[in-house]
Design a protein around this motif. Structure first.
Motif, PDB file in Angstrom:
ATOM      1  N   MET A  34      24.538  22.955  29.428  1.00  0.00           N
ATOM      2  CA  MET A  34      24.693  21.806  28.534  1.00  0.00           C
ATOM      3  C   MET A  34      24.638  22.268  27.086  1.00  0.00           C
ATOM      4  SD  MET A  34      24.599  19.193  30.751  1.00  0.00           S
ATOM      5  CE  MET A  34      24.251  17.771  29.731  1.00  0.00           C
ATOM      6  N   CYS A  96      27.189  15.464  23.321  1.00  0.00           N
ATOM      7  CA  CYS A  96      26.726  16.402  24.326  1.00  0.00           C
ATOM      8  C   CYS A  96      27.916  16.808  25.196  1.00  0.00           C
ATOM      9  CB  CYS A  96      25.612  15.818  25.175  1.00  0.00           C
ATOM     10  SG  CYS A  96      26.035  14.341  26.097  1.00  0.00           S
ATOM     11  N   ALA A  98      29.023  19.369  28.872  1.00  0.00           N
ATOM     12  CA  ALA A  98      28.518  20.033  30.076  1.00  0.00           C
ATOM     13  C   ALA A  98      29.648  20.747  30.791  1.00  0.00           C
ATOM     14  CB  ALA A  98      27.887  19.000  31.018  1.00  0.00           C
TER      15      ALA A  98
END
Length: 126
Positions: A34, A96, A98
């Motif tokens: 992440m 964010c 991932a």
């Protein structure tokens, strides 16, 4: 598939703190590396912090070292970014991201991440 939703942004004065959260749903959260990115108006996405899928390795942009901390709660599937001693230069949209695996040399490249959130705005006033 992983869905990411950021929250926790806001407006603060310089020197203040914020904690950003990134809630994940879908696939097993623990198997993903992440990262947090930010994008200021007119600029490219900038890698801010990275954490490996086993939470053993983390890395930070030089501009935030000592002020920001990335962490993850695998049980609740939430990624955090604790931001202290905020500066006006930290003003940006924070995202964010991932992916199952990210090469060490690519951890701060926005385009390599398969899953990315919609962002949360952080504004720091002087």
């Amino acid at each position: 598939q992983v869905q990411l939703v950021e929250s926790g942004g806001g407006s603060v004065q310089a020197g203040g703190s914020l904690r950003l959260s990134c809630a994940a749903s879908g696939d097993t959260f623990k198997s993903y590396s992440m990262a947090w990115f930010r994008q200021a108006p007119g600029k490219e996405h900038e890698g801010v912090a990275f954490i490996s899928s086993d939470s053993v390795r983390s890395m930070y942009a030089d501009s935030v070292k000592g002020r920001f901390t990335i962490s993850v709660d695998n049980t609740k599937k939430i990624l955090f970014l604790q931001m202290n001693s905020l500066e006006p230069e930290d003003t940006a949209m924070y995202y964010c991201a991932a992916d199952k695996w990210v090469a060490p040399s690519s951890r701060f490249y926005w385009s390599v991440y398969a899953y990315r959130g919609q962002g949360t705005q952080v504004t720091v006033s002087s």
